[in-house]
Write a protein that holds these residues in place. Structure first.
Motif, PDB file in Angstrom:
ATOM      1  N   ASP A   1      20.527  11.487  11.436  1.00 41.08           N
ATOM      2  CA  ASP A   1      21.272  10.242  12.316  1.00 41.08           C
ATOM      3  C   ASP A   1      22.612  10.717  12.889  1.00 41.08           C
ATOM      4  O   ASP A   1      23.200  10.294  13.685  1.00 41.08           O
ATOM      5  N   TYR A   2      22.912  11.876  12.387  1.00 40.10           N
ATOM      6  CA  TYR A   2      24.266  12.452  12.733  1.00 40.10           C
ATOM      7  C   TYR A   2      24.216  13.267  14.070  1.00 40.10           C
ATOM      8  O   TYR A   2      23.229  14.058  13.871  1.00 40.10           O
ATOM      9  N   ARG A   3      24.945  12.742  14.976  1.00 36.68           N
ATOM     10  CA  ARG A   3      24.833  13.610  16.253  1.00 36.68           C
ATOM     11  C   ARG A   3      26.106  14.377  16.592  1.00 36.68           C
ATOM     12  O   ARG A   3      27.113  13.925  16.792  1.00 36.68           O
ATOM     13  N   PRO A   4      25.906  15.769  16.083  1.00 39.81           N
ATOM     14  CA  PRO A   4      27.113  16.640  16.441  1.00 39.81           C
ATOM     15  C   PRO A   4      27.657  16.661  17.758  1.00 39.81           C
ATOM     16  O   PRO A   4      26.927  16.408  18.867  1.00 39.81           O
ATOM     17  N   GLY A   5      28.908  17.056  18.172  1.00 41.20           N
ATOM     18  CA  GLY A   5      29.303  17.541  19.432  1.00 41.20           C
ATOM     19  C   GLY A   5      28.875  19.019  19.878  1.00 41.20           C
ATOM     20  O   GLY A   5      28.044  19.548  19.229  1.00 41.20           O
ATOM     21  N   PRO A   6      29.666  19.272  21.001  1.00 46.50           N
ATOM     22  CA  PRO A   6      29.159  20.494  21.213  1.00 46.50           C
ATOM     23  C   PRO A   6      29.521  21.663  20.699  1.00 46.50           C
ATOM     24  O   PRO A   6      29.146  23.055  20.559  1.00 46.50           O
ATOM     25  N   TRP A   7      30.619  21.635  19.681  1.00 42.30           N
ATOM     26  CA  TRP A   7      30.937  22.753  18.413  1.00 42.30           C
ATOM     27  C   TRP A   7      30.426  22.234  17.306  1.00 42.30           C
ATOM     28  O   TRP A   7      30.552  21.396  16.830  1.00 42.30           O
ATOM     29  N   THR A   8      29.355  23.250  17.102  1.00 39.20           N
ATOM     30  CA  THR A   8      28.360  22.830  15.804  1.00 39.20           C
ATOM     31  C   THR A   8      28.021  23.873  15.034  1.00 39.20           C
ATOM     32  O   THR A   8      27.614  24.678  15.575  1.00 39.20           O
ATOM     33  N   LEU A   9      27.854  23.789  13.921  1.00 38.30           N
ATOM     34  CA  LEU A   9      27.145  24.685  12.807  1.00 38.30           C
ATOM     35  C   LEU A   9      25.764  24.801  12.904  1.00 38.30           C
ATOM     36  O   LEU A   9      25.125  25.746  12.475  1.00 38.30           O
ATOM     37  N   GLY A  10      25.153  23.746  13.708  1.00 38.12           N
ATOM     38  CA  GLY A  10      23.540  23.797  13.574  1.00 38.12           C
ATOM     39  C   GLY A  10      22.843  23.635  12.353  1.00 38.12           C
ATOM     40  O   GLY A  10      23.163  22.831  11.403  1.00 38.12           O
ATOM     41  N   ALA A  11      21.811  24.617  11.879  1.00 36.54           N
ATOM     42  CA  ALA A  11      21.268  24.836  10.833  1.00 36.54           C
ATOM     43  C   ALA A  11      22.122  25.018   9.695  1.00 36.54           C
ATOM     44  O   ALA A  11      21.710  24.730   8.609  1.00 36.54           O
ATOM     45  N   TRP A  12      23.353  25.706   9.752  1.00 33.75           N
ATOM     46  CA  TRP A  12      23.940  26.191   8.811  1.00 33.75           C
ATOM     47  C   TRP A  12      25.066  24.949   8.356  1.00 33.75           C
ATOM     48  O   TRP A  12      25.733  25.099   7.329  1.00 33.75           O
ATOM     49  N   ARG A  13      24.995  23.792   9.107  1.00 27.51           N
ATOM     50  CA  ARG A  13      25.787  22.878   8.609  1.00 27.51           C
ATOM     51  C   ARG A  13      25.625  22.157   7.111  1.00 27.51           C
ATOM     52  O   ARG A  13      26.484  21.818   6.435  1.00 27.51           O
ATOM     53  N   LYS A  14      24.157  21.958   7.002  1.00 24.07           N
ATOM     54  CA  LYS A  14      23.833  21.242   5.557  1.00 24.07           C
ATOM     55  C   LYS A  14      24.207  22.526   4.443  1.00 24.07           C
ATOM     56  O   LYS A  14      24.854  22.013   3.309  1.00 24.07           O
ATOM     57  N   PRO A  15      23.852  23.748   4.526  1.00 22.24           N
ATOM     58  CA  PRO A  15      24.107  24.531   3.275  1.00 22.24           C
ATOM     59  C   PRO A  15      25.568  24.775   3.147  1.00 22.24           C
ATOM     60  O   PRO A  15      26.026  24.685   2.059  1.00 22.24           O
ATOM     61  N   ILE A  16      26.234  24.753   4.280  1.00 23.87           N
ATOM     62  CA  ILE A  16      27.860  25.184   4.175  1.00 23.87           C
ATOM     63  C   ILE A  16      28.508  23.844   3.749  1.00 23.87           C
ATOM     64  O   ILE A  16      29.450  23.829   3.043  1.00 23.87           O
ATOM     65  N   GLY A  17      28.016  22.773   4.088  1.00 24.95           N
ATOM     66  CA  GLY A  17      28.573  21.538   3.871  1.00 24.95           C
ATOM     67  C   GLY A  17      28.608  20.953   2.367  1.00 24.95           C
ATOM     68  O   GLY A  17      29.536  20.467   1.881  1.00 24.95           O
ATOM     69  N   VAL A  18      27.300  21.441   1.818  1.00 21.78           N
ATOM     70  CA  VAL A  18      27.210  21.187   0.229  1.00 21.78           C
ATOM     71  C   VAL A  18      28.323  22.009  -0.297  1.00 21.78           C
ATOM     72  O   VAL A  18      28.782  21.354  -1.287  1.00 21.78           O
ATOM     73  N   ILE A  19      28.387  23.121  -0.176  1.00 22.30           N
ATOM     74  CA  ILE A  19      29.219  24.187  -0.833  1.00 22.30           C
ATOM     75  C   ILE A  19      30.796  23.507  -0.452  1.00 22.30           C
ATOM     76  O   ILE A  19      31.540  23.278  -1.576  1.00 22.30           O
ATOM     77  N   ALA A  20      31.044  23.235   0.671  1.00 23.01           N
ATOM     78  CA  ALA A  20      32.493  22.688   1.111  1.00 23.01           C
ATOM     79  C   ALA A  20      32.623  21.356   0.081  1.00 23.01           C
ATOM     80  O   ALA A  20      33.760  21.380  -0.406  1.00 23.01           O
ATOM     81  N   CYS A  21      31.769  20.511   0.198  1.00 25.26           N
ATOM     82  CA  CYS A  21      32.012  19.182  -0.569  1.00 25.26           C
ATOM     83  C   CYS A  21      32.309  19.556  -2.209  1.00 25.26           C
ATOM     84  O   CYS A  21      33.186  18.883  -2.809  1.00 25.26           O
ATOM     85  N   LEU A  22      31.400  20.507  -2.634  1.00 23.62           N
ATOM     86  CA  LEU A  22      31.570  21.064  -4.075  1.00 23.62           C
ATOM     87  C   LEU A  22      32.913  21.440  -4.389  1.00 23.62           C
ATOM     88  O   LEU A  22      33.639  21.157  -5.182  1.00 23.62           O
ATOM     89  N   TYR A  23      33.456  22.139  -3.361  1.00 15.26           N
ATOM     90  CA  TYR A  23      34.745  22.864  -3.436  1.00 15.26           C
ATOM     91  C   TYR A  23      35.611  21.700  -3.404  1.00 15.26           C
ATOM     92  O   TYR A  23      36.754  21.768  -4.305  1.00 15.26           O
ATOM     93  N   VAL A  24      35.845  20.757  -2.526  1.00 18.51           N
ATOM     94  CA  VAL A  24      36.718  19.906  -2.468  1.00 18.51           C
ATOM     95  C   VAL A  24      36.826  19.195  -4.005  1.00 18.51           C
ATOM     96  O   VAL A  24      37.995  18.943  -4.024  1.00 18.51           O
TER      97      VAL A  24
END
Length: 503
Positions: free
Chosen positions: A415-438
């Motif tokens: 349901d998330y609609r990214p803008g023109p600058w996007t990680l695409g398919a990498w958004r989920k795996p990178i996002g999970v690591i980023a949240c854990l790091y935070v």
């Protein structure tokens, strides 16, 4: 990793998209993509964070920890920055993280993130400009032999804040100019400092010195020492949300703002490593550097390697970088105050949301961002522990404010609609690591940093975070539920349908 969509290359198109988000364009859109990057680069400011935390790093692990954790923290910060940039591209507004959190998670999330972000920004200004005042006092002592006192440091601090208020009130053009100068000043400063120290005739440490471990913190656990020592980088890599806060003044904001965030992190990552390594190799006397009469370990390194004249020149380079950093932070904070006020989150919001007709700058929000940090720093006159407790909200508030929008975007999933600058398919795996790091780095910010624990050595970051969270919850219950409206004072109505279509 990124692409452009038609219609996002002019200021008019930027304003049209802003209107579709429900925001009436009011600010002057005169910030170029480079200048957007420049404000985040200036706020990160490796010549401020890396220098002011240098002595802390020497105590908590020494060279191997300072350099090793700089690499690690820089890498994970880049991941967080990339994920945040993805969300910024979808919601390029002055509100930054709080606006994103509101859109993705609802008003309660937005309120929480807004207060964490705002308190972090105000605490950052207090910390940066007070640090600049301390370095200025050290320079005065080197030049004229006048030992700084708490009162004189506070006076210098007040003058610095006043100057930053005046410069930011002059308009975004002045802010952009100073930030552009700051980028080259920082990179040139790193080259000058490392070059001068490397070419000096004084003895140098061998490369193996960079692998040595020093612990003078009193902590018995090497792991805890390493974690705490990582905060040299942890405290430095903050403030890159500045690119988001000036998005409403940036051309092609949906692409320029996210690129500004990512570029500022990786450039600071590389340049900061060079700076730390160059300074560590120039250390002549480890204990003498830590116990410098100047009170500033980097100043002692400069003195030992280059003598009084060379040390003064390099100190001036660092002080100017700190002053530019504080000025940029005031600029970012004022946009946050302005945006949060138009959402009716601040008391007296009608005053703080006002924009100067001539400069199209939120001038009153600028002075809010100057006066509040001065009040926050006043306890330094009586207790360094109290001052540290207040300014600890800088990183411990800002980092979660970056991570929450990333988490909420992941939770939205398709349901998330990214803008023109996007990680695409990498958004989920990178996002999970980023949240854990935070989560991990926020816990590390709250760990005991010295032993034995006393009133002065106690790490108040955790207490500060709890107080900030309670404050956000309490104000939501008493005020936020009734007053908070994401785009309250604007005539344009949000068009969620258009947003859902990714326009």
């Amino acid at each position: 990793m990124s692409h452009r969509r038609a219609g996002t290359t002019t200021a008019d198109a930027d304003d049209d998209f802003l209107a579709k988000l429900g925001i009436k364009p009011e600010l002057s859109r005169r910030t170029s993509p480079f200048q957007n990057y420049a404000i985040s680069m200036t706020v990160i400011c490796i010549l401020a964070g890396g220098q002011s935390m240098f002595g802390f790093g020497m105590i908590h692990g020494g060279p191997v920890v300072m350099l090793g954790t700089w690499i690690a923290i820089g890498f994970f910060t880049l991941l967080v920055g990339m994920c945040l940039a993805d969300v910024v591209s979808a919601y390029p507004t002055s509100g930054g993280p709080y606006f994103m959190a509101s859109k993705l998670g609802g008003p309660r999330w937005g309120w929480l993130v807004g207060w964490l972000n705002l308190l972090g920004l105000l605490g950052a200004i207090a910390g940066i400009d007070y640090g600049a005042a301390a370095f200025t006092g050290a320079f005065i002592q080197m030049q004229w032999g006048i030992a700084p006192t708490d009162a004189t440091t506070m006076l210098i601090f007040a003058v610095i804040l006043l100057t930053h208020g005046l410069l930011n009130s002059a308009g975004v053009r002045v802010l952009n100019l100073l930030n552009s100068i700051s980028v080259w000043w920082q990179l040139g400063g790193v080259a000058l400092i490392v070059g001068a120290l490397t070419l000096s005739s004084s003895p140098h440490q061998s490369p193996s010195f960079l692998l040595t471990f020093h612990n003078e913190s009193g902590l018995s656990s090497p792991l805890q020492v390493v974690l705490v020592g990582s905060l040299v980088a942890g405290y430095t890599f903050c403030g890159y949300d500045a690119s988001a806060h000036i998005a409403e003044e940036t051309t092609d904001a949906q692409v320029s703002a996210p690129r500004g965030i990512v570029r500022s992190i990786w450039v600071s990552w590389v340049a900061g490593f060079v700076l730390l390594a160059g300074m560590l190799l120039a250390v002549q006397d480890y204990e003498g550097t830590l116990n410098s009469a100047t009170g500033v370990p980097p100043a002692q390194i400069f003195l030992d390697a280059l003598g009084a004249t060379g040390a003064k020149v390099l100190m001036l380079v660092v002080i100017v970088a700190m002053l530019l950093c504080g000025n940029a932070e005031v600029g970012a904070s004022s946009r946050m105050v302005y945006a949060f006020s138009r959402s009716r989150a601040l008391w007296g919001w009608q005053k703080w949301e006002m924009v100067n007709d001539r400069t199209r700058t939120p001038t009153r929000a600028v002075w809010f961002s100057v006066v509040v940090p001065f009040v926050l720093a006043l306890p330094a006159l009586y207790s360094t522990a109290a001052y540290g407790a207040i300014t600890a909200i800088n990183a411990v508030g800002m980092i979660p404010a970056y991570g929450i929008p990333v988490y909420l975007a992941l939770r939205k999933d398709r349901d998330y609609r990214p803008g023109p600058w996007t990680l695409g398919a990498w958004r989920k795996p990178i996002g999970v690591i980023a949240c854990l790091y935070v989560v991990v780095i926020t816990i590390v910010f709250c760990l005991p940093q010295n032993a034995p624990i006393t009133t002065d050595s106690f790490n108040y970051a955790g207490v500060t975070l709890v107080i900030a969270l309670l404050f956000a919850w309490g104000t939501w219950q008493t005020r936020g539920k009734k007053a908070y409206q994401l785009t309250a004072n604007h005539t344009a109505s949000p068009s969620e349908a258009l947003i859902e279509e990714g326009i």
